[in-house]
Design a protein around this motif. Structure first.
Motif, PDB file in Angstrom:
ATOM      1  N   VAL A   6      -6.244  84.962  22.839  1.00  0.00           N
ATOM      2  CA  VAL A   6      -4.989  84.588  23.486  1.00  0.00           C
ATOM      3  C   VAL A   6      -4.552  83.244  22.922  1.00  0.00           C
ATOM      4  O   VAL A   6      -5.391  82.362  22.664  1.00  0.00           O
ATOM      5  N   LEU A   7      -3.245  83.111  22.687  1.00  0.00           N
ATOM      6  CA  LEU A   7      -2.690  81.860  22.163  1.00  0.00           C
ATOM      7  C   LEU A   7      -1.921  81.151  23.272  1.00  0.00           C
ATOM      8  O   LEU A   7      -1.031  81.732  23.882  1.00  0.00           O
ATOM      9  N   TYR A   8      -2.284  79.891  23.518  1.00  0.00           N
ATOM     10  CA  TYR A   8      -1.540  79.054  24.469  1.00  0.00           C
ATOM     11  C   TYR A   8      -0.734  78.041  23.661  1.00  0.00           C
ATOM     12  O   TYR A   8      -1.292  77.272  22.869  1.00  0.00           O
ATOM     13  N   ARG A   9       0.575  78.055  23.869  1.00  0.00           N
ATOM     14  CA  ARG A   9       1.434  77.111  23.158  1.00  0.00           C
ATOM     15  C   ARG A   9       1.817  75.984  24.137  1.00  0.00           C
ATOM     16  O   ARG A   9       2.446  76.237  25.166  1.00  0.00           O
ATOM     17  N   VAL A  10       1.440  74.751  23.796  1.00  0.00           N
ATOM     18  CA  VAL A  10       1.724  73.586  24.637  1.00  0.00           C
ATOM     19  C   VAL A  10       2.887  72.808  24.000  1.00  0.00           C
ATOM     20  O   VAL A  10       2.845  72.472  22.816  1.00  0.00           O
ATOM     21  N   LEU A  14      -0.913  72.979  19.617  1.00  0.00           N
ATOM     22  CA  LEU A  14      -0.272  71.722  20.018  1.00  0.00           C
ATOM     23  C   LEU A  14       0.744  71.240  18.972  1.00  0.00           C
ATOM     24  O   LEU A  14       1.086  70.062  18.928  1.00  0.00           O
ATOM     25  N   SER A  15       1.229  72.153  18.153  1.00  0.00           N
ATOM     26  CA  SER A  15       2.171  71.754  17.100  1.00  0.00           C
ATOM     27  C   SER A  15       3.493  71.251  17.680  1.00  0.00           C
ATOM     28  O   SER A  15       4.233  70.514  17.018  1.00  0.00           O
ATOM     29  N   ALA A  16       3.838  71.638  18.910  1.00  0.00           N
ATOM     30  CA  ALA A  16       5.070  71.180  19.558  1.00  0.00           C
ATOM     31  C   ALA A  16       4.788  70.153  20.639  1.00  0.00           C
ATOM     32  O   ALA A  16       5.606  69.938  21.537  1.00  0.00           O
ATOM     33  N   ALA A  17       3.633  69.524  20.566  1.00  0.00           N
ATOM     34  CA  ALA A  17       3.240  68.523  21.578  1.00  0.00           C
ATOM     35  C   ALA A  17       2.750  67.262  20.882  1.00  0.00           C
ATOM     36  O   ALA A  17       2.518  67.252  19.673  1.00  0.00           O
ATOM     37  N   HIS A  18       2.596  66.190  21.667  1.00  0.00           N
ATOM     38  CA  HIS A  18       2.047  64.942  21.140  1.00  0.00           C
ATOM     39  C   HIS A  18       1.061  64.385  22.162  1.00  0.00           C
ATOM     40  O   HIS A  18       1.365  64.289  23.353  1.00  0.00           O
ATOM     41  N   VAL A  19      -0.120  64.037  21.689  1.00  0.00           N
ATOM     42  CA  VAL A  19      -1.172  63.488  22.554  1.00  0.00           C
ATOM     43  C   VAL A  19      -1.082  61.968  22.497  1.00  0.00           C
ATOM     44  O   VAL A  19      -1.241  61.362  21.433  1.00  0.00           O
ATOM     45  N   TRP A  20      -0.832  61.355  23.668  1.00  0.00           N
ATOM     46  CA  TRP A  20      -0.562  59.922  23.708  1.00  0.00           C
ATOM     47  C   TRP A  20      -1.738  59.075  24.187  1.00  0.00           C
ATOM     48  O   TRP A  20      -1.834  57.902  23.831  1.00  0.00           O
ATOM     49  N   ASP A  21      -2.616  59.610  25.031  1.00  0.00           N
ATOM     50  CA  ASP A  21      -3.617  58.732  25.639  1.00  0.00           C
ATOM     51  C   ASP A  21      -4.931  59.450  25.903  1.00  0.00           C
ATOM     52  O   ASP A  21      -5.067  60.662  25.661  1.00  0.00           O
ATOM     53  N   ALA A  22      -5.897  58.684  26.417  1.00  0.00           N
ATOM     54  CA  ALA A  22      -7.228  59.223  26.692  1.00  0.00           C
ATOM     55  C   ALA A  22      -7.197  60.274  27.785  1.00  0.00           C
ATOM     56  O   ALA A  22      -8.011  61.212  27.783  1.00  0.00           O
TER      57      ALA A  22
END
Length: 512
Positions: free
Chosen positions: A427-431, A460-468
């Motif tokens: 299954v693919l989850y797109r975030v 996570l290609s359409a997301a950005h990880v900002w913090d811990a």
């Protein structure tokens, strides 16, 4: 070699001549323009007249002699005109600073107050060099509008005591002063309307013998110039620990008020200013003020509006002359200045309050278009400033509320959608959206751990990880699947998100 060839060989090239012109000291804007001279000189005179009762009032708030506030306004204005980063902005003794240092003067005396002013100046220089001015970019527009509107309200509220419980002639004088300032600019702008109003009302009251409150009723004006001296305190660690908390509070309040005022003048004049230089300049001005026995200060929004918006000043000359004229008026023309009716100065400040308020921001059409969060931030800023009479409190609270509104709005943008594989093997989850502490808090609850197949891909290609917090949330998702014998592959991380994830993943056990 001929004379002509020798002279041509020695003549500088155009590029060299341009560099030499650039190195030559640039003459100020007002140096050779009589019109600018007139505007700046008259603006400085009007501001000086308006500074006198304000400085005396702030001296009373701080619990010191009126001369202490007047000396502070003189040294602050003259010094900041040279070292400040915002042309035409007025710095002098202010109510915000008076409120901060009043308890120190009440408990320990004037010597400790002066020592705190000097230390506050040193701290402002340090904070300026460390780049505190860059924090101004985090103040949103809604907070700035609230700052301006609350300032206008405070300016008006400060005039109310001068309009209540006074002889009845004050009211017609007040109306006459306002009428002069509204109507005169339609006839001529050669002389600032506030100056005409002050002179005219003074002549009327003196000639007619009208008994109304005057500047002289506020306190005795100084009769001599201040002289430099060291603060009368023991130079010990105990003294430092006593004055340090007050000095830090004064430094922060003064810088915040000055930088906000500088930003406002930038917008009004459509010209930039050097905020770092302004921060350091405020510190230098307070150090000088402390050594001359003044109570310290910062930028003054009311007098700055008189200088910039009402009088049309744009250069450092008006700021310098405001301080210089202040001392000349007190020392040389003290008896004349003492006869100025307070009604004339109150009329000027009422006009300043009216001109400062951003009426467009509260127009029904504007309020209908503005997001509710922006209106709320503006209202919170105004309420906090008016309730505390402290601009710094309003700006800080407003900025925090604005950040919370922004975080809530961005958190709602983050979404998780699942795309099952037709053969049922994965299954693919797109975030999508911004992942940070607010949006990633419920991230782990959006996956079907029990019903998903053995292989799970999180895109996570359409997301950005900002913090811990976001990395910890992704670790939590991986662990929950691992407990059920399933594998998780995280793909599509951009470069900065991948670096943060690689550095923290697996190192945050227990933090989620």
């Amino acid at each position: 070699m001929t004379a002509s060839s020798a002279s041509s060989a020695s003549a500088p090239t155009p590029a060299t001549a341009a560099r030499l012109r650039a190195l030559r000291p640039r003459r100020p804007d007002w140096f050779s323009d009589p019109k600018v001279w007139r505007t700046e000189i008259l603006a400085g005179l009007v501001v000086a007249l308006a500074l006198i009762p304000e400085a005396i009032s702030f001296s009373i708030i701080a619990g010191v002699d009126p001369a202490v506030g007047l000396f502070a306004s003189f040294t602050m204005a003259v010094t900041i005109a040279v070292v400040g980063g915002r042309r035409a902005m007025i710095s002098a003794a202010t109510g915000a600073v008076a409120l901060v240092i009043a308890p120190l003067n009440r408990e320990h005396g004037l010597g400790y107050l002066v020592a705190a002013v000097i230390l506050a100046g040193v701290l402002q220089v340090v904070l300026g060099l460390l780049g505190v001015a860059r924090l101004m970019r985090f103040v949103p527009r809604s907070v700035m509008v609230g700052f301006v509107n609350s300032l206008a309200i405070l300016i008006f509220m400060a005039q109310v005591p001068e309009m209540t419980g006074v002889p009845w002639p004050v009211y017609p004088l007040l109306v006459a002063g306002l009428a002069l300032m509204v109507l005169l600019p339609r006839v001529t702008t050669v002389i600032p309307a506030p100056l005409v109003s002050i002179v005219a009302l003074t002549l009327v009251t003196v000639a007619a013998g009208i008994a109304v409150p005057t500047v002289g009723d506020k306190g005795e004006l100084p009769s001599a110039l201040p002289v430099p001296a060291l603060p009368d305190v023991p130079f010990t660690v105990g003294t430092l620990t006593t004055v340090a908390p007050y000095a830090l509070a004064m430094a922060l309040v003064g810088l915040m008020e000055s930088l906000m005022t500088a930003k406002l003048v930038d917008d009004l004049t459509d010209t930039p200013s050097d905020k770092t230089r302004e921060s350091v300049g405020q510190g230098v001005a307070n150090i000088v003020t402390g050594f001359f026995g003044g109570m310290g200060g910062c930028a003054m929004i009311g007098q700055t509006m008189i200088n910039v918006r009402v009088s049309g000043a744009r250069t450092r000359l008006s700021t310098f002359l405001a301080g210089a004229f202040l001392m000349v008026l007190c020392v040389v023309f003290g008896p004349v200045v003492s006869d100025i009716p307070m009604a004339a100065l109150v009329a000027v400040m009422v006009m300043v309050a009216f001109a400062t308020f951003d009426w467009h921001s509260v127009a029904p059409a504007t309020l209908r278009r503005m997001p509710a969060g922006e209106i709320g931030v503006m209202a919170v800023t105004v309420v906090c400033v008016v309730a505390t009479h402290n601009l710094a409190v309003g700006v800080v609270v407003g900025s925090v509320v604005a950040m919370a509104v922004f975080a809530r709005r961005v958190a709602q943008v983050a979404e998780v959608t699942s795309v099952p594989d037709p053969d049922g093997t994965q299954v693919l989850y797109r975030v999508t959206g911004e992942l940070f502490f607010a949006s990633s808090d419920g991230l782990a609850a959006r996956f079907d751990y029990a019903g998903d197949p053995a292989r799970v891909v999180v895109d996570l290609s359409a997301a950005h990880v900002w913090d811990a917090s976001s990395v910890a949330a992704l670790d939590a998702v991986r662990e929950k699947y691992a407990q059920r014998g399933k594998t998780v592959e995280i793909t599509g991380l951009n470069d900065s998100s991948a670096r943060l994830h690689d550095r923290l993943s697996g190192e945050l056990a227990g933090s989620h």
